[in-house]
Motif scaffolding. Structure first.
Motif, PDB file in Angstrom:
ATOM      1  N   HIS A 120     -30.574 -58.391 -23.573  1.00 19.35           N
ATOM      2  CA  HIS A 120     -31.883 -58.844 -24.207  1.00 19.35           C
ATOM      3  C   HIS A 120     -32.625 -57.697 -24.584  1.00 19.35           C
ATOM      4  O   HIS A 120     -33.721 -57.690 -25.472  1.00 19.35           O
ATOM      5  N   ALA A 121     -32.549 -56.308 -23.975  1.00 19.32           N
ATOM      6  CA  ALA A 121     -33.362 -55.180 -24.295  1.00 19.32           C
ATOM      7  C   ALA A 121     -32.320 -53.900 -24.023  1.00 19.32           C
ATOM      8  O   ALA A 121     -31.809 -53.876 -23.343  1.00 19.32           O
ATOM      9  N   THR A 122     -32.913 -53.058 -24.917  1.00 19.68           N
ATOM     10  CA  THR A 122     -32.035 -51.573 -24.950  1.00 19.68           C
ATOM     11  C   THR A 122     -33.236 -50.658 -24.941  1.00 19.68           C
ATOM     12  O   THR A 122     -34.115 -50.641 -25.488  1.00 19.68           O
ATOM     13  N   PRO A 123     -32.906 -49.475 -24.055  1.00 14.14           N
ATOM     14  CA  PRO A 123     -33.565 -48.360 -24.072  1.00 14.14           C
ATOM     15  C   PRO A 123     -33.422 -47.678 -25.328  1.00 14.14           C
ATOM     16  O   PRO A 123     -32.244 -47.455 -26.038  1.00 14.14           O
ATOM     17  N   THR A 124     -34.458 -47.294 -25.989  1.00 15.49           N
ATOM     18  CA  THR A 124     -34.479 -46.237 -27.311  1.00 15.49           C
ATOM     19  C   THR A 124     -34.869 -44.985 -27.038  1.00 15.49           C
ATOM     20  O   THR A 124     -34.147 -44.051 -27.997  1.00 15.49           O
ATOM     21  N   ALA A 125     -35.918 -44.568 -26.267  1.00 15.09           N
ATOM     22  CA  ALA A 125     -36.190 -43.370 -26.162  1.00 15.09           C
ATOM     23  C   ALA A 125     -36.892 -42.974 -24.631  1.00 15.09           C
ATOM     24  O   ALA A 125     -37.130 -43.930 -24.114  1.00 15.09           O
ATOM     25  N   LEU A 126     -36.479 -41.835 -24.425  1.00 11.99           N
ATOM     26  CA  LEU A 126     -36.968 -41.223 -23.176  1.00 11.99           C
ATOM     27  C   LEU A 126     -37.675 -39.868 -23.322  1.00 11.99           C
ATOM     28  O   LEU A 126     -37.162 -38.908 -23.335  1.00 11.99           O
ATOM     29  N   ASN A 127     -39.001 -39.740 -23.309  1.00 10.30           N
ATOM     30  CA  ASN A 127     -39.781 -38.769 -23.481  1.00 10.30           C
ATOM     31  C   ASN A 127     -40.674 -38.475 -22.617  1.00 10.30           C
ATOM     32  O   ASN A 127     -41.589 -39.150 -22.430  1.00 10.30           O
ATOM     33  N   GLY A 129     -40.799 -38.954 -19.173  1.00 15.91           N
ATOM     34  CA  GLY A 129     -40.998 -39.822 -18.301  1.00 15.91           C
ATOM     35  C   GLY A 129     -41.577 -41.156 -18.792  1.00 15.91           C
ATOM     36  O   GLY A 129     -41.704 -42.025 -17.851  1.00 15.91           O
ATOM     37  N   VAL A 130     -41.658 -41.221 -20.075  1.00 14.67           N
ATOM     38  CA  VAL A 130     -42.054 -42.566 -20.571  1.00 14.67           C
ATOM     39  C   VAL A 130     -40.767 -42.978 -21.524  1.00 14.67           C
ATOM     40  O   VAL A 130     -40.268 -42.554 -22.196  1.00 14.67           O
ATOM     41  N   LEU A 131     -40.133 -44.215 -20.638  1.00 14.21           N
ATOM     42  CA  LEU A 131     -39.028 -44.979 -21.224  1.00 14.21           C
ATOM     43  C   LEU A 131     -39.543 -46.176 -22.066  1.00 14.21           C
ATOM     44  O   LEU A 131     -40.059 -46.948 -21.831  1.00 14.21           O
ATOM     45  N   THR A 132     -39.060 -45.785 -23.432  1.00 15.70           N
ATOM     46  CA  THR A 132     -39.465 -46.898 -24.476  1.00 15.70           C
ATOM     47  C   THR A 132     -37.884 -47.763 -24.456  1.00 15.70           C
ATOM     48  O   THR A 132     -37.025 -47.412 -24.762  1.00 15.70           O
ATOM     49  N   VAL A 133     -38.367 -49.231 -24.368  1.00 19.31           N
ATOM     50  CA  VAL A 133     -37.518 -50.260 -24.363  1.00 19.31           C
ATOM     51  C   VAL A 133     -37.689 -51.276 -25.518  1.00 19.31           C
ATOM     52  O   VAL A 133     -39.113 -51.775 -25.610  1.00 19.31           O
ATOM     53  N   THR A 134     -36.712 -51.465 -26.242  1.00 18.00           N
ATOM     54  CA  THR A 134     -37.130 -52.566 -27.328  1.00 18.00           C
ATOM     55  C   THR A 134     -36.305 -53.977 -26.816  1.00 18.00           C
ATOM     56  O   THR A 134     -35.236 -54.018 -26.759  1.00 18.00           O
ATOM     57  N   ALA A 135     -37.316 -54.872 -26.717  1.00 16.23           N
ATOM     58  CA  ALA A 135     -36.661 -56.020 -26.636  1.00 16.23           C
ATOM     59  C   ALA A 135     -36.311 -57.085 -27.784  1.00 16.23           C
ATOM     60  O   ALA A 135     -36.766 -56.375 -29.070  1.00 16.23           O
ATOM     61  N   GLU A 136     -35.403 -57.896 -27.788  1.00 17.22           N
ATOM     62  CA  GLU A 136     -34.950 -58.571 -28.891  1.00 17.22           C
ATOM     63  C   GLU A 136     -35.911 -59.696 -29.457  1.00 17.22           C
ATOM     64  O   GLU A 136     -35.834 -60.059 -30.640  1.00 17.22           O
ATOM     65  N   SER A 137     -36.866 -59.882 -28.742  1.00 18.86           N
ATOM     66  CA  SER A 137     -37.894 -61.163 -29.100  1.00 18.86           C
ATOM     67  C   SER A 137     -39.341 -60.683 -28.578  1.00 18.86           C
ATOM     68  O   SER A 137     -39.144 -60.087 -27.320  1.00 18.86           O
ATOM     69  N   THR A 138     -40.087 -61.064 -28.880  1.00 17.55           N
ATOM     70  CA  THR A 138     -41.641 -61.033 -28.177  1.00 17.55           C
ATOM     71  C   THR A 138     -41.573 -61.818 -27.039  1.00 17.55           C
ATOM     72  O   THR A 138     -42.256 -61.443 -25.926  1.00 17.55           O
ATOM     73  N   ALA A 139     -40.750 -62.836 -26.881  1.00 13.44           N
ATOM     74  CA  ALA A 139     -40.786 -63.421 -25.624  1.00 13.44           C
ATOM     75  C   ALA A 139     -40.368 -62.618 -24.263  1.00 13.44           C
ATOM     76  O   ALA A 139     -40.708 -62.622 -23.389  1.00 13.44           O
ATOM     77  N   TRP A 140     -38.963 -61.967 -24.773  1.00 12.82           N
ATOM     78  CA  TRP A 140     -38.281 -61.130 -23.741  1.00 12.82           C
ATOM     79  C   TRP A 140     -39.256 -59.662 -23.600  1.00 12.82           C
ATOM     80  O   TRP A 140     -39.461 -59.577 -22.436  1.00 12.82           O
ATOM     81  N   ALA A 141     -40.033 -59.285 -24.580  1.00 16.10           N
ATOM     82  CA  ALA A 141     -40.834 -58.139 -24.296  1.00 16.10           C
ATOM     83  C   ALA A 141     -42.139 -58.585 -23.326  1.00 16.10           C
ATOM     84  O   ALA A 141     -42.408 -57.842 -22.458  1.00 16.10           O
ATOM     85  N   THR A 142     -42.439 -59.781 -23.314  1.00 16.38           N
ATOM     86  CA  THR A 142     -43.491 -60.166 -22.488  1.00 16.38           C
ATOM     87  C   THR A 142     -42.882 -60.338 -21.003  1.00 16.38           C
ATOM     88  O   THR A 142     -43.620 -59.808 -20.153  1.00 16.38           O
ATOM     89  N   GLN A 143     -41.845 -60.866 -20.973  1.00 16.21           N
ATOM     90  CA  GLN A 143     -41.227 -61.213 -19.585  1.00 16.21           C
ATOM     91  C   GLN A 143     -40.852 -59.877 -18.957  1.00 16.21           C
ATOM     92  O   GLN A 143     -40.920 -59.394 -17.923  1.00 16.21           O
TER      93      GLN A 143
END
Length: 194
Positions: A120-127, A129-143
């Motif tokens: 439900h979530a994939t890493p999109t960038a690492l700059n 030391g900051v890892l950006t993770v994109t969740a497939e829904s706002t509910a998963w982002a909150t979790q």
């Protein structure tokens, strides 16, 4: 019967060149030794180092001689090494360890966080030391925001401390009203949702 190649060889009746007058009385090995001595003398007169054969490093005589040792049945540094260990040593010696660790976070995401989160979530960038993770829904982002500290601990356990210092968890992108190549500047649609 003669073949086509019989005429190519040396003539049996061809005269053998006679040695110089001062070597006329010598035969066989004595003639060879005398000729070699004269050649060496001529080379010495030209300043060349003679009598050693090929010019190469001189052999060591006595002193610190080590016998060749065999590795034996146990593991040795000269044995073939595993590719992973060799590449890890190469990355460490060249100073690439941090970049390799950053790449392994994204490459081994499923193994680091587990199947359920990776679905439900994939890493999109690492700059930096900051890892950006994109969740497939706002509910998963909150979790994911709620278990952010646990995710950071898992990542640090697998790839090392300091590689990922912060997680930036974002939800899916909202719909875009921009269609086509051309765009009119302004606020966009205002009364769409009534």
């Amino acid at each position: 019967m003669t073949g086509p190649f019989d005429d190519d060889g040396p003539e049996e009746d061809a005269p053998v060149p006679a040695p110089p007058d001062h070597l006329a009385g010598l035969r066989g090995i004595d003639l060879v030794r005398r000729t070699l001595e004269e050649a060496r003398g001529a080379a010495r007169s030209q300043g060349k180092d003679v009598g050693r054969g090929r010019s190469g490093p001189a052999r060591r005589v006595g002193g610190n001689r080590r016998r060749r040792t065999w590795s034996g049945p146990g593991p040795d540094a000269r044995d073939p090494q595993l590719l992973g260990a060799v590449t890890q040593d190469l990355a460490k010696s060249r100073g690439w360890s941090a970049r390799v660790a950053e790449g392994s976070v994204i490459g081994r995401w499923r193994a680091v966080v587990g199947d359920q989160i990776a679905d439900h979530a994939t890493p999109t960038a690492l700059n930096e030391g900051v890892l950006t993770v994109t969740a497939e829904s706002t509910a998963w982002a909150t979790q994911l925001r709620m278990v952010q500290s646990q995710l950071l601990a898992k990542i640090a356990a697998v790839v090392g401390d300091g590689v990922v210092t912060t997680l930036k968890i974002v939800g899916p992108a909202g719909p875009s009203w921009r269609k086509g190549r051309y765009h009119v500047s302004g606020r966009g649609p205002r009364d769409t949702y009534g």
